[in-house]
Design a protein around this motif. Structure first.
Motif, PDB file in Angstrom:
ATOM      1  N   PRO A 100       2.034   4.399   9.919  1.00 12.47           N
ATOM      2  CA  PRO A 100       2.786   3.313   9.270  1.00 12.47           C
ATOM      3  C   PRO A 100       4.060   3.871   8.656  1.00 12.47           C
ATOM      4  O   PRO A 100       4.172   5.073   8.388  1.00 12.47           O
ATOM      5  CB  PRO A 100       1.830   2.816   8.180  1.00 12.47           C
ATOM      6  N   ASP A 101       5.013   3.004   8.423  1.00  7.46           N
ATOM      7  CA  ASP A 101       6.255   3.401   7.767  1.00  7.46           C
ATOM      8  C   ASP A 101       5.934   3.943   6.374  1.00  7.46           C
ATOM      9  O   ASP A 101       5.316   3.267   5.559  1.00  7.46           O
ATOM     10  CB  ASP A 101       7.192   2.196   7.663  1.00  7.46           C
ATOM     11  N   PHE A 144       0.847  -1.185   0.000  1.00  7.10           N
ATOM     12  CA  PHE A 144       0.000   0.000   0.000  1.00  7.10           C
ATOM     13  C   PHE A 144       0.886   1.240   0.000  1.00  7.10           C
ATOM     14  O   PHE A 144       1.913   1.281   0.688  1.00  7.10           O
ATOM     15  CB  PHE A 144      -0.897   0.027   1.237  1.00  7.10           C
ATOM     16  N   ALA A 145       0.494   2.240  -0.772  1.00  4.56           N
ATOM     17  CA  ALA A 145       1.203   3.515  -0.739  1.00  4.56           C
ATOM     18  C   ALA A 145       0.846   4.263   0.541  1.00  4.56           C
ATOM     19  O   ALA A 145      -0.170   3.970   1.187  1.00  4.56           O
ATOM     20  CB  ALA A 145       0.826   4.352  -1.965  1.00  4.56           C
ATOM     21  N   PRO A 146       1.643   5.246   0.935  1.00  4.29           N
ATOM     22  CA  PRO A 146       1.320   6.013   2.139  1.00  4.29           C
ATOM     23  C   PRO A 146      -0.055   6.661   2.101  1.00  4.29           C
ATOM     24  O   PRO A 146      -0.669   6.866   3.160  1.00  4.29           O
ATOM     25  CB  PRO A 146       2.437   7.064   2.190  1.00  4.29           C
ATOM     26  N   ASP A 147      -0.587   6.954   0.901  1.00  2.00           N
ATOM     27  CA  ASP A 147      -1.916   7.571   0.822  1.00  2.00           C
ATOM     28  C   ASP A 147      -3.038   6.540   0.821  1.00  2.00           C
ATOM     29  O   ASP A 147      -4.209   6.892   0.679  1.00  2.00           O
ATOM     30  CB  ASP A 147      -2.026   8.480  -0.408  1.00  2.00           C
ATOM     31  N   VAL A 173       4.990   6.772  -3.774  1.00  6.36           N
ATOM     32  CA  VAL A 173       4.548   5.761  -4.733  1.00  6.36           C
ATOM     33  C   VAL A 173       5.279   4.457  -4.447  1.00  6.36           C
ATOM     34  O   VAL A 173       6.500   4.459  -4.227  1.00  6.36           O
ATOM     35  CB  VAL A 173       4.832   6.200  -6.186  1.00  6.36           C
ATOM     36  N   THR A 174       4.553   3.349  -4.440  1.00  2.28           N
ATOM     37  CA  THR A 174       5.171   2.040  -4.267  1.00  2.28           C
ATOM     38  C   THR A 174       5.134   1.288  -5.588  1.00  2.28           C
ATOM     39  O   THR A 174       4.086   1.205  -6.225  1.00  2.28           O
ATOM     40  CB  THR A 174       4.451   1.219  -3.182  1.00  2.28           C
TER      41      THR A 174
END
Length: 613
Positions: A347-348, A238-241, A369-370
Motif C-alpha cells: 500500500p502507499d 491506517f498507518a503503514p504499520d 504516523v498518520t
C-alpha cells in the motif's frame, strides 16, 4: 513480507478466538458470559452478545470454505440456537425489546444464519427453526435508535422475509430511506442526523447496506460505488504499520475497522489491489497481536492495546469487543479468491496530505504516523452538544489517543484550544461549526457562552499550523495543546522557550511537539498516569497565552507528531488578522479568519489554491 498472511493464518486466529471463549459458555451454549465489567443492559444481555458476536465470527469461518467446516463448531452454535430460543431454558435469550441491545445482537444472529444457511439453519429441526424465527420476529415494530440501529432491523427483517417469517416491508423501506438521508457525499454517511463521523460509517452503514443487497437480491450498484469512493480515502486511516486511526466511539471493536476493506473485495467494489488489501489487513492484525491483543487468555478485553475502560461506552460489556469479528469478513472469500492468491502489493506508505471534505477532515502522514485534523466531526446530533474526547478534539492519530481518564477529560488539554475565563470557567469545543475545507486547509469555529474560537489548520511538511482567532473577555487565558503520547514508562519532557516537546519510548520514540509562533508566552507539558489507552504514562505539550484587552486576538501555533527529535518549524508574519508564511515547499501561504475568511497558497512552480468562505 510482514503482514502477508495466508487465509490459513486468519482461520487459525479465528479458531483461537472461538476456542478461548468456550470455557465461558453457559450450559447449552446459549450465552457466553465473559469476564469483565457488566454493561448497562445486564448480564443476560451480555451473555447473548457473547453468543451473537462469536457466532458471526464462526459464520465467516464456516461459510467461506464449507468443505473444511468443523462439525463441532457447527454443532456448538446449533446447540446455542436450540437453547437460546427455548423460553423454558435457564439461559434463554431475552426477547427483543424497544431500543434494547437485543436489537443489535439479533442482526449478528441473522447475518450468521444467512451466511451459513445451507449447513446450519436449513438443517435445524423444524421446531427449532420456528423458535429462531419467532425470536427474531420480535423485532418487527420495535423502536430502534435513529442511527445505524435502523439497519439492524433491516437485516433481521430481510432474513425473515427469506425464510418465510414475519416482516414489514414498509419498515425495511422506511429505514433504508433514513440511511439515505444521512448520506453526505464522497462515500460518507453521518451515523444519524448531525456530525457523527467515525468507523460506524464503514463497519455498520456500508457493511449492512451491502449485506442487505446480498440477502435481498436488490441492485447493489449505488452502494458498491459509494463504498469504492469511501475506500479511496478510508484506506489512509491506517498507518503503514497497520495501526488504525484512534477516533470515534466503540474503539474496543479494534479489528472491525478492517470490515470495509474486506467488503470492497467481497463486492468487487474496491480501489485497492487484492494483494494490498490482504497486506493492509494482515498488518492491522499483527499490530494488535504485537500489543497483546488477544490477551494471555486468548480473549479480547475492553480496551485498545491494554484493558482500558475509558475507551469504552456504558453500553460496552465484556463480549462487546467481539464485534472485531467483522474484521474477519474476508474469510467469506474462499481460498481461491484473488485477495488470498494475488501477489502482495505494498500500500502507499509515503508522505500524504489529503482533504476529506465530507467528514471535515484532513489526513496527514509522515514518518510512519498518520494524523487526522478534525474540523467536522463532533459526535453530536442536532439536539445535543457534548464534548466527547473521541470526537471533539482538533486532532487524532494512529499512534496516540486522547486523554480519556477523569483528569484528562476534565482538564481537556490535548488537541484543544481552551479559553480560561477570569471567573475560572474553561471553555469546551462541543459543537463544531464548519468554516471550510480545501487542499491542505480546514477551519471551523466553536462558541461557548460569550467566547468564540475560530481555528484554521494548514498542513506544512510535518507540521500542522493552527491559526486561532479568539473572541473573549479581556484577561482570559488561552491554552493550546498538542497530541498526548503514552507508553509504559514515564515520558521525556523537553521544554525550550516557546516550544514544548514530549517523547514516548514505545519501541520507536514518538515525539509530540507544539511551538508558539504568535501570541503565546509559556510552553509546558502535562504529565498523567493511567489516563491514556496507549500506556500508563502519558504527556501532552501545550502553550499558554493571555488574551489582550481587545475583544479579538490571534494566536498561532505549530503542532507536530512524528519520529524525528528535531524539525524546523515555519516562520510566520502576522499583519492585523492575516497570517502569512513560506511553507516547506516554498509556497506562499495566507490565512485570514473572521467575517471574510480566506486561504491562499501560491506555489513556487505556479500552482495556486484559493479558498474563500
Amino acid at each position: 513480507m510482514r503482514g502477508d498472511h495466508a487465509r490459513e493464518h486468519w482461520v487459525d486466529v479465528a479458531d483461537g478466538l472461538l476456542d478461548a471463549v468456550t470455557p465461558y459458555a453457559t450450559p447449552g451454549h446459549a450465552q457466553y458470559r465473559l469476564p469483565g465489567r457488566t454493561s448497562r443492559s445486564g448480564p443476560e444481555s451480555d451473555g447473548l452478545e457473547g453468543f451473537a458476536r462469536t457466532f458471526l465470527l464462526a459464520a465467516f469461518r464456516l461459510a467461506g470454505d464449507p468443505a473444511a467446516a468443523p462439525a463441532a463448531l457447527l454443532e456448538r452454535y446449533a446447540e446455542g440456537l436450540r437453547h437460546g430460543t427455548d423460553p423454558g431454558h435457564e439461559f434463554a435469550w431475552l426477547p427483543v425489546a424497544d431500543g434494547h441491545q437485543t436489537i443489535v445482537e439479533a442482526a449478528s444472529v441473522a447475518i450468521a444464519l444467512h451466511e451459513t444457511r445451507p449447513m446450519l439453519f436449513d438443517r435445524l429441526d423444524p421446531g427449532v427453526q420456528e423458535r429462531v424465527v419467532a425470536w427474531l420476529g420480535g423485532i418487527v415494530g420495535k423502536h430502534a435508535w435513529p442511527c445505524n440501529w435502523v439497519l439492524f432491523k433491516v437485516i433481521v427483517e430481510q432474513f425473515l422475509a427469506g425464510v418465510g417469517g414475519p416482516y414489514d416491508q414498509d419498515e425495511i423501506d422506511r429505514h433504508l430511506a433514513d440511511v439515505e438521508r444521512w448520506y453526505v457525499g464522497d462515500g460518507w454517511y453521518t451515523d444519524g442526523a448531525g456530525q457523527n463521523y467515525d468507523y460506524y460509517c464503514g463497519w455498520a452503514i456500508h457493511l449492512y447496506t451491502l449485506l442487505w443487497t446480498r440477502m435481498s437480491g436488490a441492485d447493489a450498484t449505488v452502494h458498491r460505488e459509494r463504498l469504492r469512493t469511501f475506500l479511496d480515502g478510508y484506506r489512509h486511516l491506517f498507518a503503514p504499520d497497520g495501526a488504525p486511526m484512534h477516533q470515534g466511539r466503540s474503539l474496543t471493536y479494534r479489528m472491525a475497522s478492517l470490515a470495509p476493506l474486506w467488503l470492497g473485495a467481497l463486492f468487487d467494489a474496491s480501489p485497492i489491489e487484492p494483494g494490498a488489501t490482504r497486506l493492509m489487513a494482515g498488518r492491522t492484525l499483527d499490530h494488535f497481536a504485537a500489543h497483546g491483543v488477544p490477551d494471555e487468555r486468548g480473549l479480547l478485553s475492553l480496551g485498545w492495546h491494554r484493558p482500558f475502560l475509558p475507551v469504552t461506552q456504558n453500553y460496552s460489556g465484556p463480549a462487546s469487543p467481539y464485534w472485531a469479528s467483522k474484521g474477519f469478513l474476508g474469510l467469506l472469500l474462499g481460498p481461491g479468491h484473488p485477495v488470498w492468491s494475488a501477489p502482495a502489493a505494498e500500500p502507499d506508505a509515503g508522505d500524504l496530505s489529503l482533504a476529506l471534505p465530507a467528514p471535515g477532515w484532513l489526513l496527514h502522514r509522515s514518518e510512519g504516523v498518520t494524523r487526522l485534523v478534525n474540523h467536522g466531526s463532533d459526535g453530536n446530533d442536532p439536539d445535543t452538544a457534548r464534548d466527547d474526547p473521541h470526537y471533539a478534539k482538533l486532532g487524532y492519530s494512529t499512534h496516540t489517543a486522547p486523554e480519556t481518564g477523569p483528569g484528562g477529560r476534565a482538564e481537556n488539554i490535548d488537541n484543544h484550544l481552551t479559553v480560561l475565563l477570569p471567573d475560572g470557567r474553561a471553555t469546551r469545543r462541543r459543537r463544531i461549526e464548519r468554516i471550510g475545507v480545501a487542499d491542505g486547509f480546514a477551519a471551523s469555529r466553536y462558541a461557548d457562552g460569550e467566547v468564540v474560537v475560530e481555528t484554521a489548520s494548514v498542513l506544512d511538511g510535518p507540521w500542522e499550523v493552527r491559526v486561532h482567532r479568539v473572541s473573549a473577555p479581556a484577561g482570559s487565558v488561552v491554552r493550546d495543546g498538542g497530541h498526548a503520547v503514552a507508553s509504559g514508562e514515564p515520558c521525556e519532557v523537553t521544554p525550550g522557550g516557546l516550544t514544548a516537546s514530549v517523547t514516548a519510548a514505545a519501541g520507536k520514540e514518538l515525539v509530540s511537539e507544539i511551538a508558539g509562533l504568535h501570541g503565546w508566552h509559556t510552553a509546558a507539558a502535562a504529565l498523567r498516569h493511567d489516563e491514556n489507552a496507549f500506556g500508563t504514562c502519558s504527556a501532552t505539550p501545550y502553550l499558554v497565552g493571555v488574551h489582550p484587552c481587545g475583544r479579538v486576538s490571534i494566536f498561532v501555533s505549530a503542532v507536530r507528531l512524528g519520529r524525528s527529535p528535531n524539525a524546523e518549524g515555519p516562520q510566520i508574519s502576522v499583519h492585523g488578522e492575516q497570517v502569512s508564511w513560506n511553507d516547506s515547499d516554498g509556497s506562499r501561504v495566507e490565512v485570514r479568519l473572521g467575517r471574510e475568511p480566506h486561504y491562499r497558497r501560491h506555489g513556487s512552480v505556479g500552482e495556486r489554491v484559493v479558498w474563500t468562505g
